[in-house]
Design an enzyme around this catalytic site. Structure first.
Site, mmCIF file in Angstrom:
data_model
loop_
_atom_site.group_PDB
_atom_site.id
_atom_site.type_symbol
_atom_site.label_atom_id
_atom_site.label_comp_id
_atom_site.label_asym_id
_atom_site.label_seq_id
_atom_site.Cartn_x
_atom_site.Cartn_y
_atom_site.Cartn_z
ATOM 1 N N THR A 121 10.731 6.679 -8.799
ATOM 2 C CA THR A 121 9.442 6.876 -9.471
ATOM 3 C C THR A 121 9.444 8.114 -10.363
ATOM 4 O OG1 THR A 121 7.130 7.415 -9.003
ATOM 5 C CG2 THR A 121 8.705 8.049 -7.331
ATOM 6 N N ASP A 122 8.551 8.104 -11.352
ATOM 7 C CA ASP A 122 8.375 9.284 -12.203
ATOM 8 C C ASP A 122 7.796 10.462 -11.423
ATOM 9 O OD1 ASP A 122 5.789 8.244 -11.868
ATOM 10 O OD2 ASP A 122 5.411 7.943 -14.009
ATOM 11 N N GLU A 123 7.157 10.168 -10.269
ATOM 12 C CA GLU A 123 6.443 11.226 -9.529
ATOM 13 C C GLU A 123 7.364 12.317 -8.993
ATOM 14 O OE1 GLU A 123 3.389 10.094 -6.846
ATOM 15 O OE2 GLU A 123 2.732 8.441 -8.098
ATOM 16 N N TYR A 148 4.699 11.678 -0.516
ATOM 17 C CA TYR A 148 5.347 10.470 -1.067
ATOM 18 C C TYR A 148 6.443 10.862 -2.059
ATOM 19 C CZ TYR A 148 6.142 6.652 -4.377
ATOM 20 O OH TYR A 148 6.731 5.731 -5.214
ATOM 21 N N LYS A 152 10.545 10.399 -1.937
ATOM 22 C CA LYS A 152 11.308 9.645 -2.945
ATOM 23 C C LYS A 152 12.363 10.563 -3.594
ATOM 24 C CE LYS A 152 10.880 5.920 -4.239
ATOM 25 N NZ LYS A 152 11.440 4.616 -3.777
HETATM 26 P P1 NAD Z 1 4.892 -1.935 -1.850
HETATM 27 O O1 NAD Z 1 4.285 -0.948 -0.925
HETATM 28 O O2 NAD Z 1 4.054 -2.994 -2.468
HETATM 29 O O3 NAD Z 1 6.103 -2.683 -1.115
HETATM 30 C C1 NAD Z 1 7.008 -2.004 -0.285
HETATM 31 C C2 NAD Z 1 7.764 -3.045 0.531
HETATM 32 O O4 NAD Z 1 8.688 -2.353 1.382
HETATM 33 C C3 NAD Z 1 6.850 -3.874 1.445
HETATM 34 O O5 NAD Z 1 7.166 -5.243 1.351
HETATM 35 C C4 NAD Z 1 7.156 -3.331 2.835
HETATM 36 O O6 NAD Z 1 6.997 -4.290 3.874
HETATM 37 C C5 NAD Z 1 8.616 -2.923 2.675
HETATM 38 N N1 NAD Z 1 9.004 -1.925 3.677
HETATM 39 C C6 NAD Z 1 8.315 -0.799 4.022
HETATM 40 N N2 NAD Z 1 8.980 -0.157 5.002
HETATM 41 C C7 NAD Z 1 10.096 -0.876 5.267
HETATM 42 C C8 NAD Z 1 11.192 -0.711 6.170
HETATM 43 N N3 NAD Z 1 11.254 0.337 7.000
HETATM 44 N N4 NAD Z 1 12.170 -1.636 6.167
HETATM 45 C C9 NAD Z 1 12.116 -2.711 5.335
HETATM 46 N N5 NAD Z 1 11.103 -2.915 4.471
HETATM 47 C C10 NAD Z 1 10.118 -2.014 4.428
HETATM 48 O O7 NAD Z 1 5.615 -1.054 -2.950
HETATM 49 P P2 NAD Z 1 5.855 -1.339 -4.506
HETATM 50 O O8 NAD Z 1 4.700 -0.825 -5.257
HETATM 51 O O9 NAD Z 1 6.328 -2.726 -4.681
HETATM 52 O O10 NAD Z 1 7.063 -0.328 -4.763
HETATM 53 C C11 NAD Z 1 8.421 -0.755 -4.620
HETATM 54 C C12 NAD Z 1 9.345 0.385 -4.982
HETATM 55 O O11 NAD Z 1 9.104 0.796 -6.320
HETATM 56 C C13 NAD Z 1 9.144 1.628 -4.114
HETATM 57 O O12 NAD Z 1 10.408 2.178 -3.846
HETATM 58 C C14 NAD Z 1 8.323 2.565 -4.989
HETATM 59 O O13 NAD Z 1 8.588 3.912 -4.665
HETATM 60 C C15 NAD Z 1 8.843 2.209 -6.363
HETATM 61 N N6 NAD Z 1 7.918 2.423 -7.477
HETATM 62 C C16 NAD Z 1 6.657 1.873 -7.432
HETATM 63 C C17 NAD Z 1 5.810 2.026 -8.531
HETATM 64 C C18 NAD Z 1 4.411 1.424 -8.534
HETATM 65 O O14 NAD Z 1 3.656 1.678 -9.484
HETATM 66 N N7 NAD Z 1 4.030 0.641 -7.548
HETATM 67 C C19 NAD Z 1 6.246 2.748 -9.665
HETATM 68 C C20 NAD Z 1 7.536 3.309 -9.655
HETATM 69 C C21 NAD Z 1 8.360 3.132 -8.566
HETATM 70 O O1 DAU Z 2 3.882 6.811 -11.096
HETATM 71 C C1 DAU Z 2 4.481 5.871 -10.278
HETATM 72 C C2 DAU Z 2 3.718 5.783 -8.977
HETATM 73 O O2 DAU Z 2 2.485 5.135 -9.277
HETATM 74 C C3 DAU Z 2 4.459 5.028 -7.884
HETATM 75 O O3 DAU Z 2 5.611 5.739 -7.541
HETATM 76 C C4 DAU Z 2 3.567 4.862 -6.652
HETATM 77 O O4 DAU Z 2 4.232 4.047 -5.699
HETATM 78 C C5 DAU Z 2 2.282 4.185 -7.067
HETATM 79 O O5 DAU Z 2 1.408 4.104 -5.969
HETATM 80 C C6 DAU Z 2 1.606 4.949 -8.205
HETATM 81 O O6 DAU Z 2 1.100 6.234 -7.752
HETATM 82 P P1 DAU Z 2 -0.311 6.807 -8.263
HETATM 83 O O7 DAU Z 2 -0.783 7.785 -7.285
HETATM 84 O O8 DAU Z 2 -0.241 7.201 -9.685
HETATM 85 O O9 DAU Z 2 -1.165 5.410 -8.192
HETATM 86 P P2 DAU Z 2 -2.655 5.123 -7.687
HETATM 87 O O10 DAU Z 2 -2.965 3.724 -8.128
HETATM 88 O O11 DAU Z 2 -2.835 5.472 -6.268
HETATM 89 O O12 DAU Z 2 -3.519 6.123 -8.571
HETATM 90 C C7 DAU Z 2 -3.495 6.033 -9.993
HETATM 91 C C8 DAU Z 2 -4.450 7.101 -10.514
HETATM 92 O O13 DAU Z 2 -5.785 6.732 -10.154
HETATM 93 C C9 DAU Z 2 -4.227 8.462 -9.912
HETATM 94 O O14 DAU Z 2 -4.511 9.447 -10.890
HETATM 95 C C10 DAU Z 2 -5.252 8.550 -8.785
HETATM 96 C C11 DAU Z 2 -6.396 7.703 -9.322
HETATM 97 N N1 DAU Z 2 -7.184 6.972 -8.295
HETATM 98 C C12 DAU Z 2 -6.507 6.255 -7.352
HETATM 99 C C13 DAU Z 2 -7.215 5.570 -6.365
HETATM 100 C C14 DAU Z 2 -6.481 4.798 -5.302
HETATM 101 C C15 DAU Z 2 -8.579 6.990 -8.340
HETATM 102 O O15 DAU Z 2 -9.172 7.597 -9.238
HETATM 103 N N2 DAU Z 2 -9.251 6.302 -7.384
HETATM 104 C C16 DAU Z 2 -8.632 5.593 -6.395
HETATM 105 O O16 DAU Z 2 -9.338 5.014 -5.534
#
Ligand code: NAD
Ligand code: DAU
Length: 335
Positions: A121-123, A148, A152
């Site tokens: 992730t960019d985070e 988180y 990562k």
């Molecule tokens: P998600 O939470 O929707 O899915 C995570 C999956 O991992 C789930 O199916 C869960 O059951 C599985 N999991 C959790 N713990 C586990 C374990 N111990 N063993 C096996 N499986 C397990 O997450 P997502 O949003 O699909 O993110 C997927 C990946 O992409 C993550 O590594 C996250 O850090 C990365 N990522 C997400 C975003 C985003 O915006 N969602 C952006 C950048 C990177």
């Molecule tokens: O940037 C990549 C990341 O994006 C991934 O690595 C993470 O897995 C993914 O969860 C996401 O993280 P963020 O914290 O950016 O996503 P979230 O949707 O939780 O929040 C997006 C923005 O919105 C953030 O500035 C917080 C704000 N927010 C979030 C929630 C849940 C609100 O204002 N209200 C809310 O209820």
């Protein structure tokens, strides 16, 4: 090719499984997923007969070794992924994201996999000042600020260490915020859409001026495909959109407009502790070296999301029950 997809029952993992099968119908896919709260077999229902699904924990070496046997490529999505949950319960993030990644890396060495791709992730780079026009590059220093992102970052460092120390052929991608089908409705965009469809307000963390980059999930999948096909081992690639900069409030207002609703659906609530102000990636490396470009702009991505959540009420209504209600109550009660 035989691929092991960890976390393939989650949001991005399940989109990747569908994407890969469509583009590479001759490949075999094994999905390893613990089915933690965000993992859902319904996310894979369309392709259930085309994959091998193993319910298992990436922290368990024997389960991992068994699942990885015979696979030449690992694409590692499995993680705890929600920042707010990491603030309430950091331990499970360290276990899954750090220890789980270590177990996978050890198995990958034992099994002699040809490519280990780590999805990050960019985070991990921290935050950018709202007033700054800086964009991170793959050389930017790590500076995670939430449990988180710290977990990562730890996993990224382990992946890099396995390349240097054991010669494991790894690649890493750091991606911006994804949106799209099957996204768990705890994250801002699906939470907003489903709340509005339920006639509820959208909790926006005050003051709503924080900035994220929003990428349609299919573009993330095509970015990983480009890295698997053309990326150099040992390298990190950024994957992000080409949109102008939008604050959270601007994104929510765009969504409300698409849904034909007004600002009365916005509920400003107390901020997230340690809230990162802004993320911005310079993705020119993957574009120049591997020829990848995002296909979707923000407006089209949001419209596609709204259409999907409108058409798949049964999916998210089921998800927004049980443990979710408990989480929602605790997360937003006193804000
Ligand atoms: P998600 O939470 O929707 O899915 C995570 C999956 O991992 C789930 O199916 C869960 O059951 C599985 N999991 C959790 N713990 C586990 C374990 N111990 N063993 C096996 N499986 C397990 O997450 P997502 O949003 O699909 O993110 C997927 C990946 O992409 C993550 O590594 C996250 O850090 C990365 N990522 C997400 C975003 C985003 O915006 N969602 C952006 C950048 C990177
Ligand atoms: O940037 C990549 C990341 O994006 C991934 O690595 C993470 O897995 C993914 O969860 C996401 O993280 P963020 O914290 O950016 O996503 P979230 O949707 O939780 O929040 C997006 C923005 O919105 C953030 O500035 C917080 C704000 N927010 C979030 C929630 C849940 C609100 O204002 N209200 C809310 O209820």
């Amino acid at each position: 090719m035989k691929l092991l997809i960890t976390g393939g029952a989650g949001f991005i993992g399940s989109n990747f499984v569908r994407y890969w099968l469509e583009k590479h119908p001759g490949d075999s896919l094994v999905v390893l997923d613990k089915l933690a709260y965000a993992g859902n077999l319904e996310n894979l229902a369309e392709v259930a007969d085309k994959i091998k699904f193993i319910r298992g924990d990436i922290c368990e070496p024997l389960e991992v070794l068994k699942a990885m046997e015979g696979c030449d490529t690992v694409v590692h999505f499995a993680a705890e992924s929600h920042v707010d949950r990491s603030i309430k319960d950091p331990g499970v993030f360290v276990r899954t994201n750090v220890l789980g990644t270590l177990v996978l890396l050890q198995s990958a060495v034992t099994c002699g996999v040809k490519r280990f791709h780590h999805v990050s992730t960019d985070e991990v780079f921290g935050q950018i000042d709202l007033s700054s026009s800086e964009r991170w590059t793959e050389e930017s220093p790590y500076n995670p600020r939430s449990p988180y992102s710290a977990s990562k970052a730890g996993s990224d460092h382990l992946v890099r260490a396995y390349y240097q120390t054991y010669g494991l052929p790894v690649t890493i991608s750091n991606c911006a915020n994804n949106i799209g089908p099957y996204m768990f409705p705890e994250k801002l965009v699906p939470l907003a859409i489903t709340n509005v469809l339920e006639g509820k307000k959208i909790p926006v963390y005050k003051p709503g001026n924080q900035v994220r980059e929003w990428l349609y999930v299919e573009d993330h999948c095509s970015g990983i495909e480009a890295i698997l096909e053309k990326g150099k081992t040992g390298q990190t690639y950024f994957i992000g959109p080409d949109n102008p900069e939008y604050s959270n409030l601007e994104v929510i207002n765009k969504l409300l407009k698409i849904m034909g609703k007004g600002e009365e659906f916005i509920d400003f609530v107390g901020d997230r502790p340690g809230h990162d102000q802004k993320y911005a990636l310079d993705h020119s490396k993957i574009s120049k070296e591997l020829g990848w470009q995002p296909r979707y702009g923000l407006e089209e991505s949001l419209r596609k999301c709204v259409a999907w959540y409108e058409a798949n009420r049964e999916w998210w209504q089921k998800v927004k029950s049980g443990e979710y209600l408990d989480y929602y109550e605790k997360q937003y009660a006193k804000r």
